[in-house]
Design a protein around this motif. Sequence first.
Motif, short mmCIF file in Angstrom:
data_model
loop_
_atom_site.label_atom_id
_atom_site.label_comp_id
_atom_site.label_asym_id
_atom_site.label_seq_id
_atom_site.Cartn_x
_atom_site.Cartn_y
_atom_site.Cartn_z
N GLU A 50 -42.89 -8.59 10.06
CA GLU A 50 -42.77 -9.83 9.04
C GLU A 50 -41.81 -10.51 9.07
OE1 GLU A 50 -43.01 -8.39 4.77
OE2 GLU A 50 -44.46 -6.18 5.40
N ASP A 51 -42.18 -11.75 8.27
CA ASP A 51 -41.33 -13.13 8.09
C ASP A 51 -40.83 -12.84 7.48
OD1 ASP A 51 -40.19 -15.10 8.97
OD2 ASP A 51 -41.86 -16.40 8.16
N PHE A 52 -38.95 -11.76 7.84
CA PHE A 52 -38.76 -11.64 6.52
C PHE A 52 -36.80 -12.19 7.14
CE2 PHE A 52 -35.43 -8.77 4.76
CZ PHE A 52 -35.40 -9.44 3.08
N GLU A 53 -36.51 -12.72 6.83
CA GLU A 53 -34.56 -13.49 7.05
C GLU A 53 -33.75 -12.62 7.90
OE1 GLU A 53 -32.10 -16.59 5.35
OE2 GLU A 53 -31.78 -14.80 5.03
N ALA A 54 -34.06 -11.04 7.45
CA ALA A 54 -32.64 -10.07 8.03
C ALA A 54 -33.52 -9.54 9.19
CB ALA A 54 -32.55 -8.99 7.10
N LEU A 55 -34.29 -9.26 9.03
CA LEU A 55 -35.66 -8.73 10.74
C LEU A 55 -35.32 -10.17 11.79
CD1 LEU A 55 -38.72 -7.18 8.90
CD2 LEU A 55 -36.48 -6.35 9.45
N ASN A 56 -35.49 -11.11 11.02
CA ASN A 56 -36.37 -12.48 11.94
C ASN A 56 -34.34 -12.44 12.72
OD1 ASN A 56 -38.28 -13.38 10.96
ND2 ASN A 56 -38.09 -14.37 9.81
N PHE A 57 -33.38 -11.97 12.23
CA PHE A 57 -31.66 -12.42 12.31
C PHE A 57 -31.72 -11.59 13.39
CE2 PHE A 57 -30.16 -14.36 9.14
CZ PHE A 57 -30.17 -16.39 9.59
N GLY A 58 -31.89 -9.73 13.32
CA GLY A 58 -31.73 -9.06 13.61
C GLY A 58 -33.00 -8.76 15.01
N THR A 99 -32.79 0.01 15.76
CA THR A 99 -34.19 -0.11 16.34
C THR A 99 -34.59 0.06 17.86
OG1 THR A 99 -35.07 -1.92 15.66
CG2 THR A 99 -35.71 0.74 14.65
N GLY A 100 -33.28 -0.93 19.19
CA GLY A 100 -32.94 -1.16 19.87
C GLY A 100 -33.58 -2.55 20.41
N ASN A 101 -34.16 -3.35 19.28
CA ASN A 101 -34.27 -4.52 19.49
C ASN A 101 -33.77 -5.28 21.06
OD1 ASN A 101 -35.40 -3.84 16.34
ND2 ASN A 101 -33.14 -4.72 15.70
N TRP A 102 -32.48 -5.07 21.10
CA TRP A 102 -31.70 -5.70 21.79
C TRP A 102 -32.14 -6.10 23.17
CZ3 TRP A 102 -31.02 -10.92 20.40
CH2 TRP A 102 -31.38 -11.27 18.96
N ILE A 103 -32.43 -4.15 23.46
CA ILE A 103 -32.69 -3.81 25.13
C ILE A 103 -33.38 -4.70 25.96
CG2 ILE A 103 -33.36 -1.59 26.09
CD1 ILE A 103 -32.51 0.18 23.48
N PRO A 104 -33.14 -4.86 26.79
CA PRO A 104 -33.89 -5.27 27.95
C PRO A 104 -34.66 -4.71 27.94
CG PRO A 104 -32.02 -5.12 28.39
CD PRO A 104 -31.30 -4.10 27.47
N ASP A 105 -36.86 -4.93 28.30
CA ASP A 105 -37.38 -4.68 28.98
C ASP A 105 -37.38 -4.09 30.23
OD1 ASP A 105 -40.19 -3.39 29.02
OD2 ASP A 105 -40.78 -5.46 29.19
N PRO A 117 -37.10 -2.16 24.45
CA PRO A 117 -37.41 -3.20 23.43
C PRO A 117 -38.51 -1.95 22.06
CG PRO A 117 -37.86 -5.76 24.02
CD PRO A 117 -38.63 -3.63 25.21
N ARG A 118 -37.16 -1.55 21.22
CA ARG A 118 -37.45 -0.33 20.21
C ARG A 118 -38.27 0.77 21.21
NH1 ARG A 118 -40.52 -5.47 16.84
NH2 ARG A 118 -38.94 -6.50 16.20
N CYS A 119 -37.16 1.00 22.16
CA CYS A 119 -38.35 2.30 22.12
C CYS A 119 -37.16 3.55 21.70
CB CYS A 119 -37.41 2.40 24.34
SG CYS A 119 -36.00 2.05 24.08
#
Length: 156
Positions: A50-58, A99-105, A117-119
Amino acid sequence: EKAMEQLLIMPARVFSPADEQSIPTGELRSVEGTPMDFRSPKTLGRDIEEDFEALNFGKGYDHCWVLPEAEGLKFAARLVKDDRKLEVWTTEPAIQIYTGNWIPDGYPAKGGDKFSPRCGIALETGAIPDSPNKPQFPNTILRPGEMRESVTEFRF
C-alpha cells in the motif's frame, strides 16, 4: 514469497513511525484504519504494497509496535501458516517486526539457496527504538550497578 502468506495477529493499538533514515520520529500513531493494524489476523503481504508513508520509507514492515500495558508476561504476536504456529509472549513494552525488505535478491544462503527480499520475518521484543533520545518514551537507561530483567518466550 511464502513468508508474506503467514497470518500475523498483534494486540498493538499504536506503532512508532520512522523517517526516511529509519530513525523513530518520537510519535506514536494509531494503527486504526492503516496497513499497520494487525489486531485482526491478516497475511503479512496483504497490505505491504500500500502507498503508506511508513511502508514506503521501510520498503515494507520494519517498525515497532507498542504493546498494551500489562503486568508480567503478555501476548505480543502470533504467526500462523497452515498447521504451524508461533506465539511471542514478553515482558517488554514493544515488538519490532521486520520483513526482510532490504535483503538483496539472490543473496547467498546456506546450502546454495538464495535469499530474496521479504523471504522471512523477524519478531524482536524490546524497548521502543531510540528511547534514550525521546524523553516521551519510557526510560531505558541502565546505570552502573542497576539490573534489568526481561523475559520473551517463543511458543511453537
